[in-house]
Design an enzyme around this catalytic site. Sequence first.
Site, PDB file in Angstrom:
ATOM      1  CG  HIS A   5      40.045   6.444  14.032  1.00  0.00           C
ATOM      2  ND1 HIS A   5      40.285   6.279  15.389  1.00  0.00           N
ATOM      3  CD2 HIS A   5      38.894   7.149  13.934  1.00  0.00           C
ATOM      4  CE1 HIS A   5      39.308   6.861  16.069  1.00  0.00           C
ATOM      5  NE2 HIS A   5      38.456   7.385  15.217  1.00  0.00           N
ATOM      6  CG  LEU A  14      53.648   5.796  19.904  1.00  0.00           C
ATOM      7  CD1 LEU A  14      54.015   5.398  18.477  1.00  0.00           C
ATOM      8  CD2 LEU A  14      54.472   5.006  20.918  1.00  0.00           C
ATOM      9  NE  ARG A  26      48.721   1.996  27.384  1.00  0.00           N
ATOM     10  CZ  ARG A  26      48.033   2.198  28.502  1.00  0.00           C
ATOM     11  NH1 ARG A  26      47.641   3.408  28.849  1.00  0.00           N
ATOM     12  NH2 ARG A  26      47.725   1.186  29.266  1.00  0.00           N
ATOM     13  CG  ASP A  54      42.289   9.142  16.463  1.00  0.00           C
ATOM     14  OD1 ASP A  54      43.160   8.280  16.232  1.00  0.00           O
ATOM     15  OD2 ASP A  54      41.432   9.015  17.349  1.00  0.00           O
ATOM     16  CD  GLU A  88      32.920  -7.901   6.038  1.00  0.00           C
ATOM     17  OE1 GLU A  88      32.483  -7.379   4.992  1.00  0.00           O
ATOM     18  OE2 GLU A  88      32.239  -8.613   6.792  1.00  0.00           O
ATOM     19  CB  THR A 140      41.072  -8.713  13.007  1.00  0.00           C
ATOM     20  OG1 THR A 140      40.661  -7.357  13.076  1.00  0.00           O
ATOM     21  CG2 THR A 140      40.375  -9.527  14.081  1.00  0.00           C
ATOM     22  CG  ASN A 161      46.073   4.964  14.248  1.00  0.00           C
ATOM     23  OD1 ASN A 161      46.104   3.805  14.688  1.00  0.00           O
ATOM     24  ND2 ASN A 161      45.146   5.833  14.621  1.00  0.00           N
ATOM     25  CD  GLU A 200      39.459  -1.076  10.909  1.00  0.00           C
ATOM     26  OE1 GLU A 200      39.453   0.003  11.489  1.00  0.00           O
ATOM     27  OE2 GLU A 200      39.547  -2.160  11.516  1.00  0.00           O
TER      28      GLU A 200
END
Length: 192
Positions: free
Chosen positions: A101, A85, A83, A137, A164, A8, A99, A166
């Site tokens: 979160h 990296l 995953r 993270d 929403e 999404t 990223n 995000e």
Amino acid sequence: MLVSGSGTNLQALIDRAGEDAGYGIVSVISDRPGVRALERARSAGISASIVEWTGDRRSFTHEVCEAATQAGAEALVLAGFMRILGAEALTRFPDRILNIHPSLLPAFAGSTPVADTLEHGVRVAGVTVHFVDERVDHGPIVSQEATAVEPDDTEFTLHQRLHEIEHRLYPEAVAALGQGRLKVQGRRVVWS
Ligand code: GRF
């Protein structure tokens, strides 16, 4: 874009992409076949490929970097990518891996942030966009937005509200990266 699931956030980024957006999506890479994110990419006419997890982080990371580079990617944008990296990605895309979160980092890092948020009983939840560094993270924080946890929230309802947020926050951050408006200074990210 690197994905593993429903996509999404990818869709929100697709919907905002284009000439004026500050970024374009050249390729979508999934570590698993058959996920909805790949369909979303194909429907939008974006090249979609699979780099399957081999069990070896070093070779997996190399393959992902090669696929992204060949597609002409200047940054890696992780959206529900499950995953971790390896070092090669950080070397090849320095301060160019984002990223998202669904928690207010550094609280509730890891793979079950929304459940952990409810379990802990905190009153405020939220979303973090951050640069990826060598720890999970953990990298410098680009943006955050909070939302109250309601007494009757379930993992589903809370995650829906976080989604929403995000879908607004991530396109803004990716656009800022694409326009060269994000500078990393130690742990801080300066917007211009
Ligand atoms: C999002 O909540 C994101 O923050 C987390 O995984 C979820 C992915 O959702 N990393 P989607 O695949 O973008 O719908």
